[in-house]
Scaffold this active site. Structure first.
Site, short mmCIF file in Angstrom:
data_model
loop_
_atom_site.label_atom_id
_atom_site.label_comp_id
_atom_site.label_asym_id
_atom_site.label_seq_id
_atom_site.Cartn_x
_atom_site.Cartn_y
_atom_site.Cartn_z
N CYS A 1 -19.61 -99.34 30.71
CA CYS A 1 -20.11 -100.69 30.45
C CYS A 1 -18.94 -101.64 30.32
O CYS A 1 -18.23 -101.63 29.30
CB CYS A 1 -20.97 -100.72 29.20
SG CYS A 1 -21.57 -102.37 28.84
N SER B 1 -19.12 -103.19 35.03
CA SER B 1 -19.15 -102.05 35.94
C SER B 1 -19.77 -102.43 37.28
O SER B 1 -19.43 -101.86 38.32
CB SER B 1 -19.90 -100.88 35.31
OG SER B 1 -21.20 -101.25 34.92
#
Length: 347
Positions: free
Chosen positions: A101, A268
């Site tokens: 993340c 990401s």
């Protein structure tokens, strides 16, 4: 009148779980600081499985209503098994536990420096963060005792499959690209679905992206070359179709996990999109792109900084930058007999 939660005040309650609340580009991050049970496992992927199998009731309590909402995001700090890592982290959301993340890394970089988990140095402080997908080098701007912008270097990112034909319920045959940036995403231009990532309603974007994700999960077998625990589609990113290099921002909206909408440009996701653009020859090593969230208009930058390999895949390391902000602190408990308080999400 003032008071604080305590075990004496709440004699029959669960332990108090304390958090620091942050956001990056509008995407929330609830960082668990204390009160969480020990997460067991020799490796971080084993810890991820342990949390999923033994502590999922706490994820639901903290992410779901009444303490959270469908789009809440969280991070639990755990013991690292890499000597070069300063901290290790597990990510959580409405559907479970992700492998990477970027928005959380950007926020955590500041937090680690500000909490003095590492010794701060000017003009940047390096923080190595172990994620389920691997080690992420993070560089935190630091000047006059204050942290600021954060940039991180991704794990190897690569285009997994290009121009994959899928049949999407309600839309017909579509072509998507699938790319990895610590997690796998399907990419498709929103206009193919009759939408605009900057102008269409979030509910319409969410509905379309979820339909694409459902189709990919049923029709495409995704494999990570190094670990089966990473071999799953995390979500779909709808783009404005502007993949060729430009100084102007390119917009996208990411819908991941259980139809959760990322408010940020998605760290990401930016990593995976840069890998896709580089693989297709749209950008070169060192060309910085600016990515805009179609939801909040917040910005991240992304740059492919070097070519590497991931298994047999040609891959790149991507640098992503942005800024996280603090929004507060919280103490959470679950009173005995509070069934609703265990966590729920409305249909």
């Amino acid at each position: 009148m003032s008071w604080t939660l305590s075990q004496s005040f709440l004699s029959n309650s669960s332990p108090v779980i304390k958090t620091i609340e942050m956001h990056t580009g509008g995407e929330p991050l609830r960082v668990i600081i204390s009160g969480y049970p020990k997460i067991h496992g020799d490796t971080i992927l084993q810890k991820r499985r342990y949390a999923k199998n033994n502590l999922d009731h706490l994820r639901k309590m903290l992410m779901f209503e009444p303490r959270g909402h469908n789009d809440m995001y969280g991070a639990a700090l755990v013991d690292t098994d890499l000597p070069e890592a300063d901290i290790a982290v597990l990510f959580m959301h409405n559907g479970g536990y992700s492998t990477m993340c970027g928005h959380a890394i950007i926020a955590l970089g500041r937090l680690v420096v500000d909490k003095k988990y590492v010794t701060a140095t000017e003009p940047e402080t390096e923080v190595n963060i172990q994620c389920p997908c691997g080690l992420v080098k993070t560089l935190v701007e630091y000047k006059d005792g204050k942290s600021g912008y954060v940039r991180f270097h991704s794990v190897p990112a690569f285009l997994f499959a290009s121009n994959v034909e899928i049949k999407v319920k309600g839309y017909g045959m579509m072509t998507v690209d699938i790319s990895y940036g610590g997690a796998f995403y399907a990419f498709i231009s929103a206009d193919v679905l009759g939408l605009d990532v900057r102008e269409s309603s979030t509910s319409d974007l969410k509905r379309a992206a979820t339909a694409v994700s459902d189709a990919v999960k049923k029709q495409v077998k995704i494999l990570h070359p190094e670990d089966d625990d990473l071999s799953f589609l995390y979500g779909t990113i709808l783009t404005d179709g502007q993949d060729n290099w430009s100084a102007d921002p390119t917009a996208n909206v990411c819908v991941f996990a259980d139809a959760q909408v990322d408010r940020s440009p998605t760290g990401s996701g930016v990593t995976a999109r840069i890998a896709l653009q580089h693989s297709k020859g749209f950008i070169q090593i060192g060309q910085k792109r600016i990515f805009e969230s179609g939801v909040t208009k917040s910005l991240f930058s992304g740059t492919a900084i070097k070519q590497v390999k991931c298994g047999d895949f040609d891959a790149v390391v991507v640098e992503v930058s942005g800024q996280g902000h603090y929004t507060g602190e919280a103490s959470f408990i679950l009173e005995e007999g509070d069934i609703v308080g265990e966590g729920f999400l409305p249909n």
